[in-house]
Design an enzyme around this catalytic site. Sequence first.
Site, PDB file in Angstrom:
ATOM      1  N   LYS A  42      -4.765  -3.162  -2.383  1.00 45.24           N
ATOM      2  CA  LYS A  42      -4.914  -2.343  -1.203  1.00 45.24           C
ATOM      3  C   LYS A  42      -4.309  -0.950  -1.422  1.00 45.24           C
ATOM      4  CE  LYS A  42      -3.861  -6.487   1.480  1.00 45.24           C
ATOM      5  NZ  LYS A  42      -2.770  -7.129   2.232  1.00 45.24           N
ATOM      6  N   GLY A  43      -3.435  -0.855  -2.399  1.00 49.15           N
ATOM      7  CA  GLY A  43      -2.608   0.349  -2.543  1.00 49.15           C
ATOM      8  C   GLY A  43      -3.367   1.639  -2.733  1.00 49.15           C
ATOM      9  N   GLU A  98      -6.404   4.031  -8.728  1.00 50.24           N
ATOM     10  CA  GLU A  98      -5.207   3.236  -8.470  1.00 50.24           C
ATOM     11  C   GLU A  98      -4.108   4.098  -7.876  1.00 50.24           C
ATOM     12  OE1 GLU A  98      -4.174   0.451  -8.056  1.00 50.24           O
ATOM     13  OE2 GLU A  98      -4.576  -0.986  -9.651  1.00 50.24           O
ATOM     14  N   ASP A  99      -3.256   3.479  -7.089  1.00 49.09           N
ATOM     15  CA  ASP A  99      -2.072   4.188  -6.589  1.00 49.09           C
ATOM     16  C   ASP A  99      -1.051   4.389  -7.693  1.00 49.09           C
ATOM     17  OD1 ASP A  99      -1.796   1.439  -6.656  1.00 49.09           O
ATOM     18  OD2 ASP A  99      -0.570   1.297  -4.860  1.00 49.09           O
ATOM     19  N   ASP A 102       1.861   0.838 -13.774  1.00 46.05           N
ATOM     20  CA  ASP A 102       3.244   0.402 -13.988  1.00 46.05           C
ATOM     21  C   ASP A 102       3.295  -0.281 -15.359  1.00 46.05           C
ATOM     22  OD1 ASP A 102       5.741  -0.894 -13.672  1.00 46.05           O
ATOM     23  OD2 ASP A 102       5.474  -1.170 -11.538  1.00 46.05           O
ATOM     24  N   LYS A 130       4.248   5.329 -13.751  1.00 44.34           N
ATOM     25  CA  LYS A 130       5.641   4.942 -14.023  1.00 44.34           C
ATOM     26  C   LYS A 130       5.699   4.554 -15.500  1.00 44.34           C
ATOM     27  CE  LYS A 130       7.992   2.654 -10.468  1.00 44.34           C
ATOM     28  NZ  LYS A 130       8.387   1.398  -9.792  1.00 44.34           N
ATOM     29  N   PHE A 151      11.909   1.886  -6.873  1.00 47.75           N
ATOM     30  CA  PHE A 151      10.983   1.046  -6.107  1.00 47.75           C
ATOM     31  C   PHE A 151      10.332   1.938  -5.056  1.00 47.75           C
ATOM     32  CE2 PHE A 151       8.833  -2.039  -3.831  1.00 47.75           C
ATOM     33  CZ  PHE A 151       8.865  -3.229  -4.549  1.00 47.75           C
ATOM     34  N   ASP A 158       3.532  -0.648  -0.975  1.00 57.92           N
ATOM     35  CA  ASP A 158       4.293  -1.498  -0.062  1.00 57.92           C
ATOM     36  C   ASP A 158       5.476  -2.183  -0.722  1.00 57.92           C
ATOM     37  OD1 ASP A 158       2.656  -3.286  -1.716  1.00 57.92           O
ATOM     38  OD2 ASP A 158       3.254  -4.856  -0.306  1.00 57.92           O
ATOM     39  N   ARG A 164       3.127   0.798   3.882  1.00 54.08           N
ATOM     40  CA  ARG A 164       1.910   1.366   3.277  1.00 54.08           C
ATOM     41  C   ARG A 164       1.454   2.629   4.007  1.00 54.08           C
ATOM     42  NH1 ARG A 164      -0.412  -2.218  -0.485  1.00 54.08           N
ATOM     43  NH2 ARG A 164      -0.173  -4.429  -0.043  1.00 54.08           N
TER      44      ARG A 164
HETATM   45  C1  PRP Z   1      -0.052  -2.565  -7.694  1.00 49.60           C
HETATM   46  C2  PRP Z   1      -0.893  -1.334  -8.021  1.00 49.60           C
HETATM   47  C3  PRP Z   1      -1.630  -1.740  -9.253  1.00 49.60           C
HETATM   48  C4  PRP Z   1      -0.650  -2.636  -9.952  1.00 49.60           C
HETATM   49  C5  PRP Z   1       0.035  -1.857 -11.010  1.00 49.60           C
HETATM   50  O1  PRP Z   1      -0.839  -3.437  -6.973  1.00 49.60           O
HETATM   51  O2  PRP Z   1      -1.770  -1.024  -6.969  1.00 49.60           O
HETATM   52  O3  PRP Z   1      -2.797  -2.487  -8.950  1.00 49.60           O
HETATM   53  O4  PRP Z   1       0.301  -3.088  -8.973  1.00 49.60           O
HETATM   54  O5  PRP Z   1       0.932  -2.662 -11.707  1.00 49.60           O
HETATM   55  P1  PRP Z   1       0.791  -3.001 -13.249  1.00 49.60           P
HETATM   56  O6  PRP Z   1       0.520  -1.709 -13.979  1.00 49.60           O
HETATM   57  O7  PRP Z   1       2.161  -3.564 -13.566  1.00 49.60           O
HETATM   58  O8  PRP Z   1      -0.285  -4.015 -13.433  1.00 49.60           O
HETATM   59  P2  PRP Z   1      -0.278  -4.728  -6.201  1.00 49.60           P
HETATM   60  O9  PRP Z   1      -0.494  -5.939  -7.052  1.00 49.60           O
HETATM   61  O10 PRP Z   1       1.135  -4.473  -5.748  1.00 49.60           O
HETATM   62  O11 PRP Z   1      -1.266  -4.862  -4.979  1.00 49.60           O
HETATM   63  P3  PRP Z   1      -1.502  -3.876  -3.723  1.00 49.60           P
HETATM   64  O12 PRP Z   1      -2.224  -2.663  -4.256  1.00 49.60           O
HETATM   65  O13 PRP Z   1      -2.347  -4.680  -2.795  1.00 49.60           O
HETATM   66  O14 PRP Z   1      -0.150  -3.530  -3.148  1.00 49.60           O
END
Ligand code: PRP
Length: 179
Positions: A42-43, A98-99, A102, A130, A151, A158, A164
């Site tokens: 959703k991010g 993507e938001d 990571d 990041k 964080f 979120d 969010r």
């Molecule tokens: C977050 C973000 C990416 C992912 C990045 O999503 O939106 O999809 O984590 O992390 P990574 O590089 O370690 O794979 P999340 O799973 O928190 O879902 P959301 O977008 O619904 O909050």
Amino acid sequence: MDSEIKKVMVSREEIYETVKRVGREITEDYKDKIPLFVGILKGAVPFLADLIRVCDLDLEIDFMSVKSYGSSSKSTGEVRILKDLDYSVQGKDIIIVEDIIDSGYTLKYLKTNMIARGAKSVRIAAFLDKAARRVVDIDADYVGKKIENEFIVGYGMDYAEKWRGLADICALKNEVYEK
Ligand code: PRP
């Protein structure tokens, strides 16, 4: 300010300027194409919504929802599709939106998945990078901001589904996610 917020990391004004800059880069690169922006729920919703309005392009949008396994703060690398795309990506120029990138597990999986389905090209636009947390070898083609290892919440991101809707990107106080 919310007592659980430590500080503002990227203000709403800086977010808007950054989105406009990324939009200009994408507009330049795709001026003769019709890219398909794939927002990862959703991010990515606020970034996708802002980005498509600053790109001066014919474009299409679609969404996927994926889950990367592990705790909320630690990925294991196993990724599962919860909601798939509505349409085929065969022959399309894809921009995954993507938001945040990571560990990189989610985007590595998604990029490989789109290529396997016959996409003509696949690039990644991530609002935040990041980089210190990267585990797998993948980078975004369009990055809004590099961010330190805090964080982060707001602008779609979120902690346990909260924050969010914050207009600024903020760091949470450590005691909020360490308890
Ligand atoms: C977050 C973000 C990416 C992912 C990045 O999503 O939106 O999809 O984590 O992390 P990574 O590089 O370690 O794979 P999340 O799973 O928190 O879902 P959301 O977008 O619904 O909050």
